[in-house]
Design an enzyme around this catalytic site. Structure first.
Site, PDB file in Angstrom:
ATOM      1  N   GLU A   1     -14.177   1.490  -0.015  1.00 52.18           N
ATOM      2  CA  GLU A   1     -13.696   1.931   1.283  1.00 52.18           C
ATOM      3  C   GLU A   1     -13.876   3.438   1.480  1.00 52.18           C
ATOM      4  O   GLU A   1     -13.732   3.932   2.597  1.00 52.18           O
ATOM      5  CB  GLU A   1     -12.236   1.537   1.480  1.00 52.18           C
ATOM      6  CG  GLU A   1     -11.246   2.233   0.573  1.00 52.18           C
ATOM      7  CD  GLU A   1      -9.816   1.759   0.830  1.00 52.18           C
ATOM      8  OE1 GLU A   1      -9.638   0.540   1.058  1.00 52.18           O
ATOM      9  OE2 GLU A   1      -8.911   2.583   0.822  1.00 52.18           O
TER      10      GLU A   1
ATOM     11  N   ASP B   1       0.818  -1.212   0.000  1.00 53.13           N
ATOM     12  CA  ASP B   1       0.000   0.000   0.000  1.00 53.13           C
ATOM     13  C   ASP B   1       0.854   1.265   0.000  1.00 53.13           C
ATOM     14  O   ASP B   1       2.024   1.254   0.369  1.00 53.13           O
ATOM     15  CB  ASP B   1      -0.884  -0.019   1.255  1.00 53.13           C
ATOM     16  CG  ASP B   1      -2.196   0.732   1.069  1.00 53.13           C
ATOM     17  OD1 ASP B   1      -2.311   1.507   0.111  1.00 53.13           O
ATOM     18  OD2 ASP B   1      -3.096   0.534   1.893  1.00 53.13           O
TER      19      ASP B   1
END
Length: 907
Positions: free
Chosen positions: A465, A410
Site C-alpha cells: 500500500e 488498525d
C-alpha cells in the site's frame, strides 16, 4: 508472556538430587510430573559456585555445527554476559545481561546460587504459518543469582536447534510491598562481530520501514526494529523477541556506529507488573539461511493456545478493494458487491471492507448478499473503536449479529505496555465472539498467533500500500519480517503505485510471503487482464504443512517451496537483471512429478508444463526484477495439470443509467438496466425489473432469459413518469436482477439491485452544485458536486452526510477552500446546512464564511466533526458574486472535510 509454567527457584542453593529409579509412579515421580510442564524432568541442580565462571548450554547430542549459549560471570565485578556459537563460530560475542528494578540493580555484583537444567518438549498445531504441526525440543538452564542486599534474579537460557533465547524471572515485592515488580531498564544486549553483514530497518512502532544492508559496526547511530538480520561467515542470526503481553512492553535495538553492540531498549520508561515476573524472551534465531528462514522458534517460545476449539478459524484469500478506489470504494455498496461477486466467482472465502463503511447503513445488506454467495465479510475498525470494555461490548456483538467473519483493526501504533494490555483484552473478546483478526498499524508478531490462533495476520511491514517498495526490499522481507509470523503485505496491487517487480514475481509473492489472510489488493480489471494469475490464485492456499527455502540471498532473491497436502507450490522473486533461474527439486519424493510454471512472457503471463524428478533442476527464464510461480503434483497417466476443482458462481454485473439525475415534477426519466454474465456462465432464469415510488408510473417490458451464457447480457428499458404533485427531494428507482447459477452453492435464486437516484427540484430554486464556478480552490482534491470531498480524485466522495443526515445536493470541500459563483443580481436568498462530513469519523474542525461581492454575510465559527449541521440563510438580493469559503479551525487541516449541504439559491 507465558503464565510461568516453569518452576521458579529462589533463595538458597538446591542440593543435587539422588538418582531416581525408573519404576513407574513413585511418589517423587508424581511430584515432579505435577511441577514440570509436559513431563520434562529437571536435570540435577548445581550448588552455589563462588566467584566467576562460565557454563555452556546446548542440546544433548548436538551436531558439530549445533547451537550453544555460554553464560559467564565475571569474578571481579559480578557482571554476567551471554554469548552464542554455532559449531566453532562465535555468532554472538559476550554481551551483558541483567535488569534494574526500582529496588535493585541486578546488572553487577551478582553471585550464582544454583543452576538447573531441563528438557522442554512440546507438540502443538497452528492455524496459520509456514508449518502447521510443530515439535519443540529445547534445553533450558535456570541460573539463580543473588545480588546486593540479597536481591534475587533468575536467568533462564534456552537453546534449540534453531537458536537461543533468554529471559529474566523476578520475584514479587517491590518498594511498595504490593507484590508488584517495577522494571526501570534492562542491560540486555546482543554483540555482533563488527564486520558482520546486517539488514536493518529503522524502528517505528508500526514497523513500516524498508530494510537496508549495512555492517554491524557500520550501521548509523539509531534505533532499529526487530527482527534484525546479521551474517557471520556462513551463519545467520535473526534478533527479535518472543512472548510479549500486557505484563511488559516491547523492545527495540539501539546502536552506536563503530561497534557491534545492539542494546535492548524498552518502549516505556518503566514497566510495572505483578510478581513473579517473567520478561519476554530475548531471542536469536541462528543457523544457515534456510534454517533461519524456516525456523518456528518465536512461536515455540510463546504460550500455548488460549482457544480450545479452533474449528471456526479458517484462513484463506481475501478480496481487498482499498487500493482500487480507497475510501470511496468502501462507501459504495455496488463496489463492495462487485468484490463479493469476484470472490464467489473464484472460490475465495472472504472480502474485506476497509475504512469508510461506518458512514453507510448497508453493511447488514452486504453481509447477507455475501452469505448467499458463499463469501464472508471482514470489517475494518480503528483501534479506538475498541479501546474500552464498553465499546467492545457494543461493537463486537453488533457486527457478529450482522454475520461478519472478523475484523481488520488498525492504527495501534505503539509498543507500550498499555497497548499490549489492550491487545490482551481485544484478543480475549474477539475470541469469545469468534471473530477473526488482522492487525494493521500494529506491533510485530512475537508468538501471538500461537497463543491467539484467530489472529490471521499482522501488517508491521512497509507493504504494497506504500506503492513503491523497491525490489531489493521485497526480496529482503522473506529473510527478516516474514520469518517471525504472518505478514500482511497486500500483494497483487497491479493498478496502484509504481511497479518494481514483474507480474510473475508479484504472483510469486502469494507463495514467497506467508500470511493466514492473503489480502489481495488488485482491481477486478487487473485480475481479469491476467487470466493465468487468476487461475493460480484460485489454487494457492494460505497455510502450509511444510516450507523449504530453495535458494536466495537477502536483497537479491528468494525461491520457496511450500507444501499443503500432496501438492507443492513454488514461488520465486528476484532483484536484478533478467536471466534464467535454476531451482533444485531435491525436496520432492521419488517418482515422476508434474510441474506447472507461470512466468513472464512476451505478451503477459504464460503457463508451461513439464515432467520432472527429484534429481532435476527446474530452469525458468525470468525478467528483470522477475520471478515465477508454480504448482507441483504427482505425475499420473492422463493428468495434464495440477489444478483442483473450484466452487464458483458466475461473475456477473448489473449497471444502470443514469446513476443519478435531477428532474422537475411532471416530467419523466428514461432508465436502462443491463445484467451481464462476464465469466463462468451460464446464469439461468434471469429477469430484470424496476421499482418506482408509489404514484410514479413505469412503462416498458421486464425482460427475461432462461439461460444467459458468459459474454452475453440482458437489457431492460423503462420510462418512469414523475407525478405533477411529487414531493421535492431525492427518490430511488430500483432496478433488480434475479438469477440462478447451475453450480450447487448458487442453486437458490440470487438477487442484485442498483438504484437510480432521482432528485425532484422545487421551482424557483437553483442548487449551487448545478451552476458553473467562476473560481474554485480546494485543500485536498477537487471540489465535489453532490458528493463529499473524498480523496484526491474527482467523483471519489460519498453521500454528503452530517451527523447521520444525508443530503442529495451540495458541495464537498476541504479546508482551505473557496468557491465563487456569478449571481448577476438574479437571486434573493442563499441557504445551506453546513458541517464536517461524517466520512472523517468525528475528526476535523472548520469554519464557514459566506460573502456577497466581498462583504461577509455569515460566519459559523469553528464546527467540528461532532457538531450538528448549522443552518445558513442569508439575503443576497442584488448581489453579483457569491463566495463560499471554508477555513481551518485552528488545529491544522487534517480531516477538514466540509459540506455545503443543500446549498441553493432562491429567486
Amino acid at each position: 508472556m507465558s503464565d510461568l509454567p516453569e518452576v521458579l527457584v529462589f533463595g538458597s542453593p538446591l542440593r543435587p538430587r539422588q538418582s531416581v529409579p525408573r519404576a513407574p509412579r513413585t511418589l517423587l515421580a508424581l511430584l515432579l510430573a505435577a511441577l514440570l510442564p509436559l513431563g520434562a524432568l529437571a536435570a540435577p541442580a548445581h550448588a552455589a559456585e563462588p566467584g566467576g565462571g562460565s557454563w555452556t548450554v546446548r542440546q544433548p547430542g548436538a551436531a558439530r555445527d549445533g547451537v550453544s549459549a555460554e553464560v559467564r560471570v565475571d569474578a571481579v565485578d559480578g557482571t554476567v554476559t551471554l554469548a552464542a556459537r554455532r559449531g566453532g563460530v562465535t555468532v554472538l560475542e559476550p554481551a551483558p545481561v541483567g535488569i534494574v528494578t526500582d529496588t535493585a540493580d541486578l546488572t553487577s555484583n551478582l553471585r550464582l546460587g544454583s543452576r538447573a537444567s531441563r528438557q522442554v518438549s512440546e507438540r502443538y498445531t497452528m492455524t496459520t504459518g509456514k508449518q502447521l504441526r510443530r515439535t519443540v525440543r529445547m534445553t533450558e538452564t535456570r541460573f539463580s543469582f543473588s545480588g546486593t542486599d540479597g536481591a534475587r534474579l533468575d536467568l533462564l537460557v534456552r537453546v534449540a536447534d534453531d537458536g537461543i533465547a533468554y529471559r529474566y524471572v523476578l520475584p514479587g515485592g517491590g518498594s511498595d510491598k504490593s507484590g508488584d515488580v517495577t522494571v526501570e531498564r534492562e542491560a540486555s544486549a546482543f554483540q555482533l562481530p563488527a564486520s558482520a553483514r546486517a539488514w536493518l530497518a529503522p524502528y517505528t512502532p508500526n514497523y513500516e520501514r524498508v530494510y537496508a544492508p549495512a555492517t554491524a559496526a557500520g550501521a548509523a547511530d539509531g534505533t532499529y526494529g526487530y527482527p534484525s538480520l546479521f551474517r557471520v561467515g556462513d551463519t545467520y542470526a535473526l534478533l527479535t523477541e518472543a512472548d510479549v503481553d500486557g505484563r511488559y512492553a516491547a523492545g527495540r535495538l539501539v546502536h552506536e556506529q563503530g561497534g557491534g553492540r545492539y542494546a535492548v531498549e524498552l518502549a516505556d520508561d518503566t514497566v510495572t507488573s505483578a510478581g513473579p515476573l517473567a520478561t519476554p524472551w530475548r531471542t536469536a534465531v541462528i543457523g544457515s539461511l534456510a534454517g533461519v528462514t524456516e525456523s518456528t522458534l518465536v512461536d515455540d517460545l510463546a504460550p500455548a493456545s488460549r482457544i480450545a476449539d479452533t474449528s471456526w478459524i479458517r484462513p484463506g484469500p481475501v478480496a481487498w478493494s482499498w487500493l482500487d478506489g480507497f475510501a470511496a470504494a468502501q462507501r459504495s455498496l455496488a463496489a463492495q458487491q462487485r468484490y463479493v461477486d469476484y470472490s464467489a466467482a473464484h472460490g475465495w472465502p472472504y472480502t474485506l471492507v476497509d475504512d469508510g463503511w461506518k458512514t453507510t447503513d448497508w453493511m447488514p445488506e452486504l453481509i447477507d448478499y455475501a452469505r448467499k454467495r458463499g463469501v464472508r465479510v471482514l470489517l475494518w475498525a480503528h483501534y479506538t473503536d475498541l479501546d474500552t470494555a464498553a465499546e467492545r461490548a457494543e461493537f463486537l456483538p453488533r457486527v457478529k449479529k450482522w454475520g461478519a467473519a472478523g475484523l481488520k483493526i488498525d492504527f495501534m501504533d505503539s509498543d507500550s505496555q498499555e497497548r499490549f494490555r489492550w491487545y490482551d483484552d481485544v484478543l480475549r473478546d474477539t475470541a469469545r465472539h469468534e471473530l477473526l483478526v488482522n492487525f494493521h498499524g500494529a506491533t510485530l508478531p512475537k508468538g501471538i498467533q500461537r497463543t491467539w490462533p484467530h489472529v490471521m495476520t499482522l501488517e508491521a511491514v512497509y507493504g504494497a500500500e506504500q506503492g513503491n517498495v523497491p525490489a531489493a526490499g521485497i526480496t529482503t522481507l522473506p529473510f527478516t519480517r516474514n520469518v517471525v509470523g504472518s505478514m500482511d503485505y497486500t500483494p497483487m496491487a497491479f493498478q496502484f503505485g509504481t511497479r518494481t517487480v514483474s507480474d510473475a514475481a508479484e504472483l510469486a509473492l502469494s507463495v514467497v510471503y506467508e500470511s493466514g489472510f492473503q489480502n489481495y489488493a488488485g482491481s477486478v480489471r487487473a485480475y481479469r487482464d491476467r487470466p493465468e494469475l487468476e487461475r493460480f490464485l484460485e489454487q494457492v492456499p494460505t497455510v502450509w504443512d511444510e516450507t523449504r527455502l530453495l535458494s536466495g540471498q537477502p536483497g537479491q532473491g528468494a525461491a520457496f517451496a511450500r507444501r499443503q497436502g500432496d501438492r507443492w507450490f513454488l514461488g520465486s522473486v528476484s532483484s536484478g537483471a533478467a536471466g534464467t533461474q535454476g531451482v533444485p527439486l531435491d525436496f520432492l519424493g521419488g517418482g515422476r512429478w508434474l510441474v506447472e510454471v507461470v512466468r513472464d512472457g512476451d505478451d503477459g503471463l504464460v503457463r508451461e508444463r513439464r515432467t520432472v524428478t527429484a534429481r532435476d533442476t527446474l530452469s525458468v527464464p525470468t525478467a528483470e526484477h522477475g520471478g515465477f510461480a508454480g504448482i507441483v503434483c504427482r505425475a499420473a497417466p492422463g493428468r495434464d495439470g495440477c489444478d483442483r476443482p473450484v466452487s464458483r458462481l458466475p461473475l456477473t454485473s448489473l449497471t444502470v443509467e443514469p446513476a443519478r439525475t435531477d428532474v422537475d415534477a411532471g416530467t419523466s426519466v428514461d432508465v436502462v438496466g443491463r445484467f451481464a454474465v462476464e465469466e463462468f456462465g451460464p446464469a439461468e432464469d434471469v429477469s430484470l425489473t424496476v421499482r418506482a415510488p408509489e404514484g410514479w408510473a413505469v412503462t416498458g417490458d421486464d425482460p427475461h432469459a432462461g439461460r444467459l451464457p458468459a459474454g452475453r447480457d440482458l437489457k431492460g428499458d423503462w420510462t418512469v413518469s414523475v407525478p405533477q404533485d411529487a414531493e421535492y427531494g431525492g427518490r430511488d428507482l430500483v432496478v433488480t436482477a434475479k438469477y440462478r447459477s447451475p453450480e450447487g452453492k448458487g442453486a437458490r435464486k440470487l438477487q442484485v439491485e442498483r438504484t437510480v437516484r432521482v432528485f425532484v427540484s422545487p421551482p424557483g430554486v437553483d442548487h449551487v452544485s448545478d451552476l458553473p464556478f467562476a473560481a474554485e480552490s480546494n485543500g485536498w482534491g477537487p471540489v465535489e458536486r453532490d458528493r463529499s470531498n473524498g480523496e484526491r480524485d474527482a467523483a471519489d466522495g460519498g453521500t454528503l452526510n452530517i451527523r447521520g443526515t444525508g443530503y442529495d445536493k451540495g458541495l464537498g470541500v476541504h479546508a482551505a477552500s473557496e468557491v465563487v459563483v456569478e449571481l448577476d443580481g438574479s437571486y434573493r436568498r442563499f441557504t445551506a446546512e453546513v458541517g464536517v462530513d461524517d466520512e472523517v469519523g468525528g475528526k476535523g474542525g472548520v469554519a464557514f464564511e459566506v460573502l456577497a461581492d466581498g462583504r461577509v454575510l455569515a460566519t459559523t465559527g469553528v464546527l467540528t466533526g461532532t457538531d450538528p449541521a448549522r443552518r445558513i440563510d442569508v439575503d443576497v438580493t442584488g448581489a453579483e458574486r457569491l463566495t463560499l469559503r471554508v477555513t481551518d479551525g485552528g488545529d491544522g487541516v487534517d480531516s477538514d472535510h466540509a459540506d455545503w449541504a443543500g446549498a441553493r439559491l432562491l429567486t
